[in-house]
Design a protein around this motif. Structure first.
Motif, mmCIF file in Angstrom:
data_model
loop_
_atom_site.group_PDB
_atom_site.id
_atom_site.type_symbol
_atom_site.label_atom_id
_atom_site.label_comp_id
_atom_site.label_asym_id
_atom_site.label_seq_id
_atom_site.Cartn_x
_atom_site.Cartn_y
_atom_site.Cartn_z
ATOM 1 N N GLU A 101 -15.545 -12.802 -1.529
ATOM 2 C CA GLU A 101 -14.965 -13.058 -0.205
ATOM 3 C C GLU A 101 -14.568 -11.744 0.461
ATOM 4 O OE1 GLU A 101 -14.458 -15.774 1.528
ATOM 5 O OE2 GLU A 101 -14.912 -17.394 0.085
ATOM 6 N N GLU A 102 -14.704 -11.691 1.776
ATOM 7 C CA GLU A 102 -14.351 -10.478 2.529
ATOM 8 C C GLU A 102 -12.868 -10.153 2.371
ATOM 9 O OE1 GLU A 102 -14.556 -8.761 7.119
ATOM 10 O OE2 GLU A 102 -15.592 -10.621 6.583
ATOM 11 N N LEU A 103 -12.026 -11.187 2.297
ATOM 12 C CA LEU A 103 -10.591 -10.987 2.175
ATOM 13 C C LEU A 103 -10.200 -10.338 0.847
ATOM 14 C CD1 LEU A 103 -7.688 -11.449 3.227
ATOM 15 C CD2 LEU A 103 -7.815 -13.782 2.283
ATOM 16 N N TRP A 104 -11.054 -10.494 -0.168
ATOM 17 C CA TRP A 104 -10.705 -9.987 -1.503
ATOM 18 C C TRP A 104 -10.387 -8.485 -1.476
ATOM 19 C CZ3 TRP A 104 -9.672 -12.473 -5.950
ATOM 20 C CH2 TRP A 104 -9.592 -11.703 -7.120
ATOM 21 N N LYS A 105 -11.175 -7.720 -0.721
ATOM 22 C CA LYS A 105 -10.954 -6.277 -0.656
ATOM 23 C C LYS A 105 -9.581 -5.969 -0.065
ATOM 24 C CE LYS A 105 -13.039 -1.934 0.869
ATOM 25 N NZ LYS A 105 -14.172 -1.272 1.566
ATOM 26 N N THR A 106 -9.174 -6.744 0.937
ATOM 27 C CA THR A 106 -7.848 -6.553 1.523
ATOM 28 C C THR A 106 -6.762 -6.872 0.498
ATOM 29 O OG1 THR A 106 -8.692 -7.167 3.704
ATOM 30 C CG2 THR A 106 -6.308 -7.244 3.404
ATOM 31 N N GLU A 109 -6.787 -3.850 -1.944
ATOM 32 C CA GLU A 109 -6.515 -2.508 -1.439
ATOM 33 C C GLU A 109 -5.384 -2.428 -0.412
ATOM 34 O OE1 GLU A 109 -10.171 -0.910 0.023
ATOM 35 O OE2 GLU A 109 -11.192 -1.046 -1.921
ATOM 36 N N ARG A 110 -5.159 -3.509 0.331
ATOM 37 C CA ARG A 110 -4.116 -3.512 1.368
ATOM 38 C C ARG A 110 -3.366 -4.836 1.303
ATOM 39 N NH1 ARG A 110 -8.652 -2.260 3.813
ATOM 40 N NH2 ARG A 110 -8.626 -4.110 5.142
ATOM 41 N N ALA A 111 -2.704 -5.052 0.179
ATOM 42 C CA ALA A 111 -2.061 -6.343 -0.086
ATOM 43 C C ALA A 111 -1.066 -6.738 0.998
ATOM 44 C CB ALA A 111 -1.367 -6.308 -1.442
ATOM 45 N N SER A 112 -0.391 -5.764 1.587
ATOM 46 C CA SER A 112 0.621 -6.076 2.600
ATOM 47 C C SER A 112 0.013 -6.724 3.842
ATOM 48 C CB SER A 112 1.386 -4.813 3.001
ATOM 49 O OG SER A 112 0.522 -3.894 3.661
ATOM 50 N N GLN A 113 -1.302 -6.587 4.015
ATOM 51 C CA GLN A 113 -1.986 -7.143 5.179
ATOM 52 C C GLN A 113 -2.698 -8.454 4.872
ATOM 53 O OE1 GLN A 113 -1.514 -5.432 8.088
ATOM 54 N NE2 GLN A 113 -0.222 -4.180 6.752
ATOM 55 N N ASP A 189 0.219 -1.016 -3.203
ATOM 56 C CA ASP A 189 -0.132 -0.490 -4.522
ATOM 57 C C ASP A 189 0.186 -1.463 -5.658
ATOM 58 O OD1 ASP A 189 -1.027 1.895 -3.445
ATOM 59 O OD2 ASP A 189 0.909 2.901 -3.664
ATOM 60 N N PHE A 190 0.654 -2.660 -5.345
ATOM 61 C CA PHE A 190 1.141 -3.516 -6.420
ATOM 62 C C PHE A 190 0.030 -4.027 -7.335
ATOM 63 C CE2 PHE A 190 -0.467 -7.341 -4.777
ATOM 64 C CZ PHE A 190 0.116 -8.492 -5.318
ATOM 65 N N GLN A 191 -1.225 -3.957 -6.887
ATOM 66 C CA GLN A 191 -2.324 -4.358 -7.759
ATOM 67 C C GLN A 191 -2.573 -3.349 -8.879
ATOM 68 O OE1 GLN A 191 -3.187 -7.259 -7.624
ATOM 69 N NE2 GLN A 191 -3.663 -8.038 -5.593
ATOM 70 N N ARG A 192 -1.877 -2.212 -8.839
ATOM 71 C CA ARG A 192 -1.964 -1.253 -9.945
ATOM 72 C C ARG A 192 -1.112 -1.709 -11.134
ATOM 73 N NH1 ARG A 192 -1.860 4.858 -7.372
ATOM 74 N NH2 ARG A 192 -3.480 4.530 -5.773
ATOM 75 N N ILE A 193 -0.319 -2.733 -10.910
ATOM 76 C CA ILE A 193 0.544 -3.281 -11.960
ATOM 77 C C ILE A 193 -0.144 -4.492 -12.568
ATOM 78 C CG2 ILE A 193 2.777 -4.392 -12.427
ATOM 79 C CD1 ILE A 193 3.875 -2.836 -9.992
#
Length: 234
Positions: A101-106, A109-113, A189-193
């Motif tokens: 899905e296109e949203l997956w990258k967001t 990489e940009r979880a706040s959005q 950056d929370f996906q780094r956890i």
């Protein structure tokens, strides 16, 4: 010296199937998840908690019940602010499928959005979860002060400190958002956890800044998933 233990629910049927369970009903722990959780709970650094709060979803309620048999708690309650993200139309879909899905990258990489179609944004979920933690910490501090005042008035020497601990049972992304806030990390950056199913994380709120003293601790060392430490939106 308020301390928060964040306990992620044990391995569930959705974890093993690679499904984004979200708030779908009927998602329960697997037998192996229950066994692994019990092993991990033996490693907890504390045995008495002022409160044991959990997400109202079945897998967290089951996890809280198992935790309550391994520790003592002055109170046990379900808290809506600890519930899983509302993934909306993504609920129940496979993680492999969602990766295209296109949203997956967001999300990565940009979880706040990121806002899930027909559901909640990651920022909204993070705000409610962090707010709940801050409320609990404030309550524990108030109770500690009350304990100290009572001890100072008492002629009985009870020794030690009047430390208060709380256990919060929740979901992977919710716990990651709480950890990120404690570390002053941007939500992006929370996906780094990564926190494994059935693992516990300890955050010490005794000082002017939260201190992460342990993260994603499990008896097995690694989760049963394909990624060390758990990871993924589950």
């Amino acid at each position: 010296m308020p301390v928060i233990v964040l306990l992620r629910h044990g391995v569930s049927s959705a974890n093993t199937a690679g499904i984004l369970a979200g708030r779908a009903p009927g998602v329960s722990l697997t037998d192996q998840g229950v066994s692994a959780l019990r092993d991990t709970l033996r490693m907890l650094p504390q045995r008495h908690f002022s409160r044991l709060l959990h997400s109202p979803l079945m897998r967290c309620e089951q996890t809280a019940q198992i935790a309550a048999s391994a520790v003592t708690a002055d109170s046990v309650a379900a808290v809506d602010d600890l519930i899983e993200l509302d993934y909306g139309e993504w609920t129940g879909r496979s993680l492999k499928e969602l990766g295209s899905e296109e949203l997956w990258k967001t999300v990565v990489e940009r979880a706040s959005q990121a806002r899930f179609p027909g559901g909640e944004s990651i920022a909204e979920a993070a705000d409610r979860a962090v707010s709940q933690v801050r409320t609990v910490v404030d309550e524990l501090r108030t109770e500690e002060r009350s304990d100290e005042e009572e001890r100072s008035r008492s002629t009985e020497d009870r020794g030690g400190r009047a430390d208060r601990w709380a256990m919060l049972v929740s979901h992977g992304d919710i716990i990651k958002a709480i950890i990120a806030d404690a570390l002053a990390m941007p939500l992006d950056d929370f996906q780094r956890i990564s926190v494994a199913p059935g693992s516990f994380t300890v955050i010490d709120f005794s000082g002017p800044r939260p201190v992460l003293t342990a993260m994603s601790v499990t008896a097995a060392g690694l989760s049963e998933g394909s990624a060390p430490g758990g990871g993924g939106l589950r």
